[in-house]
Design a protein around this motif. Structure first.
Motif, mmCIF file in Angstrom:
data_model
loop_
_atom_site.group_PDB
_atom_site.id
_atom_site.type_symbol
_atom_site.label_atom_id
_atom_site.label_comp_id
_atom_site.label_asym_id
_atom_site.label_seq_id
_atom_site.Cartn_x
_atom_site.Cartn_y
_atom_site.Cartn_z
ATOM 1 N N TYR A 31 0.851 -1.183 0.000
ATOM 2 C CA TYR A 31 0.000 0.000 0.000
ATOM 3 C C TYR A 31 0.892 1.239 0.000
ATOM 4 N N LEU B 69 -7.962 6.002 10.720
ATOM 5 C CA LEU B 69 -8.296 5.518 9.393
ATOM 6 C C LEU B 69 -9.353 4.442 9.465
ATOM 7 N N TYR C 68 -8.460 1.887 12.321
ATOM 8 C CA TYR C 68 -7.050 1.881 12.680
ATOM 9 C C TYR C 68 -6.659 3.216 13.286
ATOM 10 N N GLY D 30 -5.429 8.575 3.192
ATOM 11 C CA GLY D 30 -5.458 7.177 3.596
ATOM 12 C C GLY D 30 -4.541 6.339 2.728
ATOM 13 N N LEU D 31 -4.537 5.045 2.977
ATOM 14 C CA LEU D 31 -3.701 4.137 2.196
ATOM 15 C C LEU D 31 -4.412 3.744 0.906
ATOM 16 N N GLN D 32 -3.613 3.533 -0.143
ATOM 17 C CA GLN D 32 -4.147 3.043 -1.411
ATOM 18 C C GLN D 32 -3.410 1.756 -1.754
ATOM 19 N N LEU D 33 -4.128 0.794 -2.276
ATOM 20 C CA LEU D 33 -3.478 -0.429 -2.729
ATOM 21 C C LEU D 33 -2.574 -0.113 -3.911
ATOM 22 N N PHE E 155 -0.014 -5.071 8.994
ATOM 23 C CA PHE E 155 0.782 -4.077 8.285
ATOM 24 C C PHE E 155 2.190 -3.978 8.870
ATOM 25 N N TYR F 145 -13.182 -1.750 9.303
ATOM 26 C CA TYR F 145 -12.085 -1.712 10.262
ATOM 27 C C TYR F 145 -11.797 -0.269 10.687
ATOM 28 N N GLY G 281 -11.254 -12.750 10.921
ATOM 29 C CA GLY G 281 -12.041 -11.704 10.283
ATOM 30 C C GLY G 281 -11.318 -11.044 9.142
ATOM 31 N N PHE G 282 -10.411 -11.772 8.504
ATOM 32 C CA PHE G 282 -9.670 -11.246 7.364
ATOM 33 C C PHE G 282 -8.916 -9.978 7.730
ATOM 34 N N LYS G 283 -8.367 -9.985 8.922
ATOM 35 C CA LYS G 283 -7.546 -8.864 9.327
ATOM 36 C C LYS G 283 -6.291 -8.826 8.480
ATOM 37 N N THR G 284 -5.795 -7.635 8.282
ATOM 38 C CA THR G 284 -4.552 -7.423 7.560
ATOM 39 C C THR G 284 -3.490 -6.979 8.552
ATOM 40 N N PHE H 96 -9.440 2.243 1.903
ATOM 41 C CA PHE H 96 -9.329 3.189 3.006
ATOM 42 C C PHE H 96 -10.010 4.513 2.700
ATOM 43 N N GLY H 97 -10.509 5.147 3.772
ATOM 44 C CA GLY H 97 -10.928 6.529 3.686
ATOM 45 C C GLY H 97 -9.719 7.448 3.820
ATOM 46 N N TYR I 155 -12.831 -4.185 14.545
ATOM 47 C CA TYR I 155 -13.240 -4.590 13.217
ATOM 48 C C TYR I 155 -14.589 -5.284 13.288
ATOM 49 N N GLN J 138 -7.884 -4.127 1.404
ATOM 50 C CA GLN J 138 -8.723 -3.180 2.135
ATOM 51 C C GLN J 138 -8.743 -1.841 1.387
ATOM 52 N N LEU K 26 -4.730 -1.763 14.848
ATOM 53 C CA LEU K 26 -6.149 -2.071 14.714
ATOM 54 C C LEU K 26 -6.896 -1.805 16.018
ATOM 55 N N GLN L 297 -17.108 -7.924 10.912
ATOM 56 C CA GLN L 297 -17.247 -8.780 9.724
ATOM 57 C C GLN L 297 -18.656 -8.729 9.152
ATOM 58 N N GLY M 20 -14.332 -9.202 2.436
ATOM 59 C CA GLY M 20 -14.414 -10.071 3.598
ATOM 60 C C GLY M 20 -14.644 -11.527 3.306
ATOM 61 N N ALA N 180 -17.009 -6.344 5.565
ATOM 62 C CA ALA N 180 -16.076 -6.107 6.662
ATOM 63 C C ALA N 180 -15.630 -4.652 6.717
#
Lengths: 113, 114
Positions: free
Chosen positions: A36, B90, B35, A43-46, A103, B33, A98-101, B105-106, B48, B103, B45, B50, B96, B31
């Protein structure tokens, strides 16, 4: 638990120089890997992703190859521009919890004209 | 265009006050989240979710609360119990269903203490 380690910054390069930002990971399963990018105040962008071993993700001249044998996903670009100045985050997701990422801490890149 | 909207962009909190940060998405993601990002640091985090009406604590949930009454919305309340709330917050969402989806993000909310 799962973790991501990336090289500390800041990294300062001149325009048109080659870039490598190292990233290694620890995971119990078979994670998907991501890079990212975060520009100031945003914010972050992929940037790119790879979902299995030997996959190469690429976007905007950036590349990274999923190396299972060395548990690495290094970000590379052959010729950086001033507009590439940003913070880069390596991340993994293994589909659990919960498909947490997860970083990495981020690497700040400064590119000088 | 689909995306995530966080508001406000800047927020100031007085001592002893609770404040709520808004996060809305129109990506139809299950999902969501929250941060926290401190200067020069990575992302930590907070909470979150789901699915609607369900959420889980993340690594630094103390002093924060959330709700997920609608799929599109996941507001974060920073309570007076959070003694060091100054940070960049964030919100993110993801499909999900599988781990290979990124993910989204805003643009974040910057919270400061008055």
């Amino acid at each position: 638990g799962d973790s991501v380690t990336q090289m500390e910054g800041p990294v300062t390069l001149s325009e048109e120089a080659c870039l490598t930002i190292n990233c290694t990971y620890t995971a119990t399963g078979y994670p998907s890997l991501f890079w990212y990018v975060q520009y100031p105040g945003e914010g972050l962008q992929l940037l790119l992703k790879a979902t299995k071993a030997d996959d190469k993700g690429s976007n905007k001249g950036f590349e990274a190859t999923y190396r299972k044998e060395t548990t690495s996903f290094h970000l590379e670009k052959g010729s950086v521009q001033v507009s590439d100045s940003a913070v880069y985050f390596c991340a993994l997701s293994d589909g659990t919890g919960g498909f947490k990422t997860i970083f990495g801490a981020g690497t700040r890149l400064f590119v000088k004209a | 265009d689909g995306g995530i909207t966080q508001s406000p962009k800047y927020l100031f909190r007085k001592e002893g006050q609770n404040v709520t940060l808004s996060c809305e998405q129109n990506l139809n993601h299950d999902a969501m989240y929250w941060y926290r990002q401190d200067p020069g640091q990575g992302l930590r985090l907070i909470y979150y979710s789901q699915i609607v009406n369900d959420f889980q604590k993340g690594d630094i949930a103390e002093g924060y609360s959330v709700s997920r009454e609608k799929k599109e919305s996941f507001p974060l309340t920073v309570t007076s119990a959070q003694k060091n709330p100054t940070a960049f917050y964030l919100c993110a969402s993801s499909i999900g269903e599988t781990s290979n989806q990124p993910q989204h993000f805003g643009d974040g909310t910057r919270l400061s203490i008055l």
